[in-house]
Write an enzyme that holds these catalytic residues in place. Structure first.
Site, PDB file in Angstrom:
ATOM      1  N   LYS A  54       0.839  -1.206   0.000  1.00 37.82           N
ATOM      2  CA  LYS A  54       0.000   0.000   0.000  1.00 37.82           C
ATOM      3  C   LYS A  54       0.876   1.259   0.000  1.00 37.82           C
ATOM      4  CE  LYS A  54      -3.850  -2.410   2.102  1.00 37.82           C
ATOM      5  NZ  LYS A  54      -4.800  -2.644   3.189  1.00 37.82           N
ATOM      6  N   GLN A  98      -4.579  -1.600   9.633  1.00 37.33           N
ATOM      7  CA  GLN A  98      -4.633  -2.917   8.985  1.00 37.33           C
ATOM      8  C   GLN A  98      -5.247  -3.965   9.915  1.00 37.33           C
ATOM      9  OE1 GLN A  98      -3.875  -3.318   5.791  1.00 37.33           O
ATOM     10  NE2 GLN A  98      -3.975  -5.527   5.625  1.00 37.33           N
ATOM     11  N   ASP A 121     -10.851   3.130   4.214  1.00 40.54           N
ATOM     12  CA  ASP A 121     -11.198   1.707   4.120  1.00 40.54           C
ATOM     13  C   ASP A 121     -12.710   1.510   3.989  1.00 40.54           C
ATOM     14  OD1 ASP A 121      -9.227  -0.269   4.103  1.00 40.54           O
ATOM     15  OD2 ASP A 121      -8.747   0.040   6.222  1.00 40.54           O
TER      16      ASP A 121
HETATM   17  N1  L34 Z   1      -7.848  -2.271   7.240  1.00 39.01           N
HETATM   18  N2  L34 Z   1      -7.343  -4.444   6.658  1.00 39.01           N
HETATM   19  C1  L34 Z   1      -7.727  -3.211   6.303  1.00 39.01           C
HETATM   20  N3  L34 Z   1      -8.014  -2.883   5.013  1.00 39.01           N
HETATM   21  C2  L34 Z   1      -7.900  -3.807   4.027  1.00 39.01           C
HETATM   22  O1  L34 Z   1      -8.248  -3.501   2.780  1.00 39.01           O
HETATM   23  C3  L34 Z   1      -7.454  -5.093   4.366  1.00 39.01           C
HETATM   24  N4  L34 Z   1      -7.232  -6.072   3.424  1.00 39.01           N
HETATM   25  C4  L34 Z   1      -7.549  -7.460   3.766  1.00 39.01           C
HETATM   26  C5  L34 Z   1      -6.860  -7.774   5.082  1.00 39.01           C
HETATM   27  N5  L34 Z   1      -6.913  -6.670   6.043  1.00 39.01           N
HETATM   28  C6  L34 Z   1      -7.219  -5.403   5.708  1.00 39.01           C
HETATM   29  C7  L34 Z   1      -6.235  -6.032   2.514  1.00 39.01           C
HETATM   30  O2  L34 Z   1      -5.570  -5.048   2.285  1.00 39.01           O
HETATM   31  C8  L34 Z   1      -6.954  -8.208   2.592  1.00 39.01           C
HETATM   32  N6  L34 Z   1      -6.103  -7.255   1.918  1.00 39.01           N
HETATM   33  C9  L34 Z   1      -5.251  -7.559   0.828  1.00 39.01           C
HETATM   34  C10 L34 Z   1      -4.547  -6.587   0.141  1.00 39.01           C
HETATM   35  C11 L34 Z   1      -3.728  -6.893  -0.903  1.00 39.01           C
HETATM   36  C12 L34 Z   1      -3.573  -8.191  -1.317  1.00 39.01           C
HETATM   37  C13 L34 Z   1      -4.262  -9.182  -0.654  1.00 39.01           C
HETATM   38  C14 L34 Z   1      -5.099  -8.867   0.412  1.00 39.01           C
HETATM   39  C15 L34 Z   1      -2.645  -8.472  -2.456  1.00 39.01           C
HETATM   40  O3  L34 Z   1      -2.071  -7.603  -3.018  1.00 39.01           O
HETATM   41  N7  L34 Z   1      -2.467  -9.752  -2.792  1.00 39.01           N
HETATM   42  C16 L34 Z   1      -1.553 -10.145  -3.846  1.00 39.01           C
HETATM   43  C17 L34 Z   1      -0.563 -11.161  -3.300  1.00 39.01           C
HETATM   44  C18 L34 Z   1       0.331 -10.555  -2.266  1.00 39.01           C
HETATM   45  C19 L34 Z   1       1.221 -11.562  -1.583  1.00 39.01           C
HETATM   46  O4  L34 Z   1       2.151 -12.071  -2.247  1.00 39.01           O
HETATM   47  O5  L34 Z   1       0.978 -11.861  -0.429  1.00 39.01           O
HETATM   48  C20 L34 Z   1      -2.354 -10.764  -4.976  1.00 39.01           C
HETATM   49  O6  L34 Z   1      -1.879 -10.725  -6.098  1.00 39.01           O
HETATM   50  O7  L34 Z   1      -3.439 -11.283  -4.704  1.00 39.01           O
END
Ligand code: L34
Length: 295
Positions: A54, A98, A121
């Site tokens: 982020k 988060q 959020d």
């Molecule tokens: N406050 N908490 C708050 N806001 C959010 O919007 C989140 N979330 C969820 C968990 N807690 C939170 C996220 O940011 C889930 N989440 C999130 C964000 C990004 C990715 C996955 C979940 C992401 O970029 N995933 C990548 C893989 C990253 C890796 O290698 O771990 C993908 O390509 O899916």
């Protein structure tokens, strides 16, 4: 049918380019730089990676972003105090705490403390209420990202049978609500499945669109879906590690098998995840514009 694979990475990149232009304009015309603060409590590796992504994305498109990392045993009132500090800091347009938080901290209490006008959020009860009423608000990032992916890949939601698997506050509940709203990105007939659902497969087989957000790797199998279904896979499950220690990820959908039946499908990684991060950037820009009275 073999599905078109929707690259969330690509769509996110395109939206980020659009945002970058808008942010540069905001600076040029109004001398405003949107500000974001991300707060991470503890050392959960997944959370660390999401928060880092982020901040990196924010910097890359011209948002001023600051990451605050607190020990896992930080007292609740210290976190509350920090939120209050940024509530009254005019250079900060967005506050993100988060989730999940350590067990000794009451999540609801913290989210409730965030100024709704900085709640990028979209988790504050005021914003959730506004969302349900169809009023202007910050939309929660993951459901918002799914709506954008559907829209930008030409999937019609109006009149569609949508099955959402999962009823969490951050995905399932808002997703269901947005999908049923009387607006272009909604107008769907929505079914929400969860742990007490009797025959999940029967519901899924009727679906034109399945949005899976349960956190169970490869739970949606090919026999559970009809030909031509559109699949949005929100699950990001860590199912192991490579020899070099990198996490191996799997979605909630058995991608290899289901892609042979679906019309469109999002992969994991590279699907909904990058969109979540990009929608946070969009909300932060929206917040900065609102604070300046521009919208
Ligand atoms: N406050 N908490 C708050 N806001 C959010 O919007 C989140 N979330 C969820 C968990 N807690 C939170 C996220 O940011 C889930 N989440 C999130 C964000 C990004 C990715 C996955 C979940 C992401 O970029 N995933 C990548 C893989 C990253 C890796 O290698 O771990 C993908 O390509 O899916």
């Amino acid at each position: 049918m073999t599905a078109k694979i929707i690259s969330g990475t690509e769509v996110a990149k395109q939206i980020r380019e659009e945002l970058k232009v808008e942010i540069a304009e905001l600076k040029e015309k109004h001398n405003i730089i949107p500000g974001l603060v991300t707060i991470l409590v503890g050392e959960d590796p997944a959370s660390q990676s999401y928060v880092a992504a982020k901040n990196k994305t924010a910097h890359a498109i011209g948002i001023h972003s600051e990451q605050i990392t607190l020990d896992a045993d930080t007292p609740e009132d210290e976190l509350l105090e920090l939120v209050r500090k940024y509530n009254s800091d005019d250079s900060c347009n967005g506050i993100l705490v988060q989730l999940p938080l350590p067990k000794h901290i009451n999540e609801g209490l913290i989210l409730n403390e965030i100024n709704p006008d900085k709640d990028v959020d979209g988790f504050h009860p005021v914003n959730i209420g506004r969302m349900v009423l169809g009023e202007k608000c910050f939309l929660p990032c993951t459901p918002h990202g799914v709506l954008e992916l559907l829209a930008r890949s030409g999937v019609e939601t109006s009149g569609a049978e949508v099955v959402i698997i999962g009823r969490s506050n951050i995905v399932g509940k808002p997703m269901a609500n947005l999908m049923m709203q009387k607006r272009e990105s909604g107008n769907a007939t929505v079914t929400v499945c969860h742990t007490r659902t009797k025959d999940m497969a029967a519901h899924c087989r009727r679906a034109d669109i399945i949005i899976a957000a349960v956190g169970v790797p490869k739970m949606v199998t090919a026999d559970m879906v009809k030909d031509g279904v559109a699949i949005m896979d929100v699950g990001v499950n860590r199912i192991g590690k490579t020899e070099s220690g990198k996490a191996i990820l799997a979605g909630d959908v058995d991608f290899d098998a289901v892609k042979e039946k679906a019309s469109v499908i999002t992969p994991v990684p590279g699907g909904v995840g990058p969109m979540t991060i990009t929608m946070l950037m969009k909300n932060t820009l929206q917040s900065a514009k609102m604070a300046a009275g521009l919208i």
